[in-house]
Write a protein that holds these residues in place. Structure first.
Motif, PDB file in Angstrom:
ATOM      1  N   LYS A 234       0.840  -1.202   0.000  1.00 50.68           N
ATOM      2  CA  LYS A 234       0.000   0.000   0.000  1.00 50.68           C
ATOM      3  C   LYS A 234       0.870   1.246   0.000  1.00 50.68           C
ATOM      4  O   LYS A 234       1.836   1.345   0.746  1.00 50.68           O
ATOM      5  CB  LYS A 234      -0.887   0.025   1.245  1.00 50.68           C
ATOM      6  CG  LYS A 234      -1.919  -1.103   1.272  1.00 50.68           C
ATOM      7  CD  LYS A 234      -2.890  -0.941   2.402  1.00 50.68           C
ATOM      8  CE  LYS A 234      -3.746   0.242   2.226  1.00 50.68           C
ATOM      9  NZ  LYS A 234      -5.084   0.094   1.789  1.00 50.68           N
ATOM     10  N   CYS A 235       0.474   2.188  -0.837  1.00 46.37           N
ATOM     11  CA  CYS A 235       1.151   3.480  -0.898  1.00 46.37           C
ATOM     12  C   CYS A 235       0.436   4.431   0.047  1.00 46.37           C
ATOM     13  O   CYS A 235      -0.799   4.496   0.058  1.00 46.37           O
ATOM     14  CB  CYS A 235       1.131   4.009  -2.323  1.00 46.37           C
ATOM     15  SG  CYS A 235       2.007   5.563  -2.518  1.00 46.37           S
ATOM     16  N   LEU A 236       1.183   5.162   0.839  1.00 50.03           N
ATOM     17  CA  LEU A 236       0.571   6.081   1.793  1.00 50.03           C
ATOM     18  C   LEU A 236      -0.186   7.211   1.102  1.00 50.03           C
ATOM     19  O   LEU A 236      -1.076   7.802   1.687  1.00 50.03           O
ATOM     20  CB  LEU A 236       1.636   6.653   2.733  1.00 50.03           C
ATOM     21  CG  LEU A 236       2.329   5.613   3.619  1.00 50.03           C
ATOM     22  CD1 LEU A 236       3.422   6.270   4.456  1.00 50.03           C
ATOM     23  CD2 LEU A 236       1.336   4.901   4.508  1.00 50.03           C
ATOM     24  N   LYS A 237       0.167   7.503  -0.158  1.00 48.32           N
ATOM     25  CA  LYS A 237      -0.530   8.548  -0.905  1.00 48.32           C
ATOM     26  C   LYS A 237      -1.698   7.998  -1.705  1.00 48.32           C
ATOM     27  O   LYS A 237      -2.310   8.699  -2.480  1.00 48.32           O
ATOM     28  CB  LYS A 237       0.438   9.259  -1.846  1.00 48.32           C
ATOM     29  CG  LYS A 237       1.451  10.116  -1.132  1.00 48.32           C
ATOM     30  CD  LYS A 237       2.251  10.921  -2.114  1.00 48.32           C
ATOM     31  CE  LYS A 237       3.145  11.890  -1.392  1.00 48.32           C
ATOM     32  NZ  LYS A 237       3.834  12.782  -2.313  1.00 48.32           N
ATOM     33  N   GLY A 238      -2.014   6.728  -1.533  1.00 44.26           N
ATOM     34  CA  GLY A 238      -3.111   6.099  -2.255  1.00 44.26           C
ATOM     35  C   GLY A 238      -2.588   5.101  -3.265  1.00 44.26           C
ATOM     36  O   GLY A 238      -1.489   5.227  -3.769  1.00 44.26           O
ATOM     37  N   GLY A 239      -3.389   4.113  -3.524  1.00 46.71           N
ATOM     38  CA  GLY A 239      -3.003   3.062  -4.463  1.00 46.71           C
ATOM     39  C   GLY A 239      -2.434   1.866  -3.722  1.00 46.71           C
ATOM     40  O   GLY A 239      -1.808   2.009  -2.675  1.00 46.71           O
ATOM     41  N   SER A 240      -2.695   0.712  -4.269  1.00 45.63           N
ATOM     42  CA  SER A 240      -2.148  -0.503  -3.683  1.00 45.63           C
ATOM     43  C   SER A 240      -2.052  -1.570  -4.751  1.00 45.63           C
ATOM     44  O   SER A 240      -2.642  -1.467  -5.828  1.00 45.63           O
ATOM     45  CB  SER A 240      -3.005  -0.985  -2.516  1.00 45.63           C
ATOM     46  OG  SER A 240      -4.270  -1.408  -2.967  1.00 45.63           O
ATOM     47  N   THR A 241      -1.282  -2.590  -4.447  1.00 44.44           N
ATOM     48  CA  THR A 241      -1.128  -3.732  -5.327  1.00 44.44           C
ATOM     49  C   THR A 241      -0.829  -4.940  -4.454  1.00 44.44           C
ATOM     50  O   THR A 241      -0.621  -4.801  -3.254  1.00 44.44           O
ATOM     51  CB  THR A 241       0.003  -3.499  -6.373  1.00 44.44           C
ATOM     52  OG1 THR A 241      -0.017  -4.546  -7.325  1.00 44.44           O
ATOM     53  CG2 THR A 241       1.361  -3.401  -5.718  1.00 44.44           C
ATOM     54  N   SER A 242      -0.842  -6.097  -5.032  1.00 42.25           N
ATOM     55  CA  SER A 242      -0.480  -7.293  -4.273  1.00 42.25           C
ATOM     56  C   SER A 242       0.601  -8.035  -5.045  1.00 42.25           C
ATOM     57  O   SER A 242       0.781  -7.827  -6.244  1.00 42.25           O
ATOM     58  CB  SER A 242      -1.690  -8.183  -4.045  1.00 42.25           C
ATOM     59  OG  SER A 242      -2.251  -8.581  -5.270  1.00 42.25           O
ATOM     60  N   ALA A 243       1.321  -8.877  -4.323  1.00 42.04           N
ATOM     61  CA  ALA A 243       2.401  -9.629  -4.957  1.00 42.04           C
ATOM     62  C   ALA A 243       2.488 -11.014  -4.351  1.00 42.04           C
ATOM     63  O   ALA A 243       2.302 -11.183  -3.145  1.00 42.04           O
ATOM     64  CB  ALA A 243       3.724  -8.886  -4.775  1.00 42.04           C
ATOM     65  N   ASP A 244       2.738 -11.984  -5.203  1.00 35.49           N
ATOM     66  CA  ASP A 244       3.009 -13.335  -4.733  1.00 35.49           C
ATOM     67  C   ASP A 244       4.500 -13.423  -4.428  1.00 35.49           C
ATOM     68  O   ASP A 244       5.335 -13.125  -5.288  1.00 35.49           O
ATOM     69  CB  ASP A 244       2.647 -14.372  -5.802  1.00 35.49           C
ATOM     70  CG  ASP A 244       1.141 -14.519  -5.954  1.00 35.49           C
ATOM     71  OD1 ASP A 244       0.458 -14.540  -4.914  1.00 35.49           O
ATOM     72  OD2 ASP A 244       0.666 -14.602  -7.095  1.00 35.49           O
ATOM     73  N   VAL A 245       4.826 -13.792  -3.202  1.00 37.58           N
ATOM     74  CA  VAL A 245       6.215 -13.872  -2.771  1.00 37.58           C
ATOM     75  C   VAL A 245       6.437 -15.168  -1.999  1.00 37.58           C
ATOM     76  O   VAL A 245       5.482 -15.813  -1.564  1.00 37.58           O
ATOM     77  CB  VAL A 245       6.600 -12.667  -1.877  1.00 37.58           C
ATOM     78  CG1 VAL A 245       6.470 -11.361  -2.634  1.00 37.58           C
ATOM     79  CG2 VAL A 245       5.758 -12.625  -0.614  1.00 37.58           C
ATOM     80  N   ASP A 246       7.687 -15.526  -1.848  1.00 36.25           N
ATOM     81  CA  ASP A 246       8.042 -16.608  -0.942  1.00 36.25           C
ATOM     82  C   ASP A 246       9.252 -16.140  -0.141  1.00 36.25           C
ATOM     83  O   ASP A 246       9.726 -15.010  -0.322  1.00 36.25           O
ATOM     84  CB  ASP A 246       8.309 -17.920  -1.688  1.00 36.25           C
ATOM     85  CG  ASP A 246       9.455 -17.823  -2.674  1.00 36.25           C
ATOM     86  OD1 ASP A 246      10.470 -17.156  -2.371  1.00 36.25           O
ATOM     87  OD2 ASP A 246       9.348 -18.422  -3.757  1.00 36.25           O
ATOM     88  N   GLU A 247       9.760 -17.000   0.717  1.00 34.45           N
ATOM     89  CA  GLU A 247      10.838 -16.565   1.611  1.00 34.45           C
ATOM     90  C   GLU A 247      12.119 -16.210   0.871  1.00 34.45           C
ATOM     91  O   GLU A 247      12.975 -15.502   1.394  1.00 34.45           O
ATOM     92  CB  GLU A 247      11.120 -17.632   2.660  1.00 34.45           C
ATOM     93  CG  GLU A 247      11.601 -18.952   2.088  1.00 34.45           C
ATOM     94  CD  GLU A 247      11.745 -20.026   3.146  1.00 34.45           C
ATOM     95  OE1 GLU A 247      12.604 -20.896   2.951  1.00 34.45           O
ATOM     96  OE2 GLU A 247      11.015 -19.978   4.142  1.00 34.45           O
TER      97      GLU A 247
END
Length: 129
Positions: free
Chosen positions: A6-19
């Protein structure tokens, strides 16, 4: 696992991650999705910044659904960047003299560009994208 960025100025995205996902990889995904240059991103989890040379596994607080926040750093101007570079090789006084002279010469050259020159520069840079 999936994390939310999440961006503090608005907007967000998601991501698939692993360790094993590097923090720099997450920043690249953010750049593509939210158009925030990697160099201007600071990623934060639970009030602590994530370091570029680390991986997700180095941060045990990051789990499925964790929210990672982005703080956008103001880009440095040319004179500040030049000063940082010059300080590696010259004294503070010498840096100021060199940087000031460089900026005067640079401004003179920019002021003398014609509209045709500016158009060529713009087209050249747009073609690189």
């Amino acid at each position: 696992m999936q994390v939310v960025i999440k961006c503090l100025k608005g907007g967000s995205t998601s991501a698939d991650v692993d360790e094993n996902t590097p923090i720099t990889e997450i920043k690249k995904k953010v750049e593509k999705s939210l158009k925030i240059p990697v160099s201007q991103q600071t990623l934060i989890v639970s009030g602590s910044p994530l370091q570029d040379d680390k991986k997700i596994g180095d941060y045990p607080k990051i789990k499925e659904g964790t929210k990672i926040y982005i703080v956008i750093k103001k880009p440095e101007n040319l004179q500040t960047s030049l000063g940082k570079l010059l300080r590696k090789y010259y004294s503070e006084e010498q840096c100021k003299i060199i940087a000031d002279e460089f900026m005067r010469n640079f401004q003179t050259k920019v002021d003398n560009l014609s509209l045709d020159d500016l158009e060529r520069i713009a087209i050249s840079n747009l073609n690189e994208l």
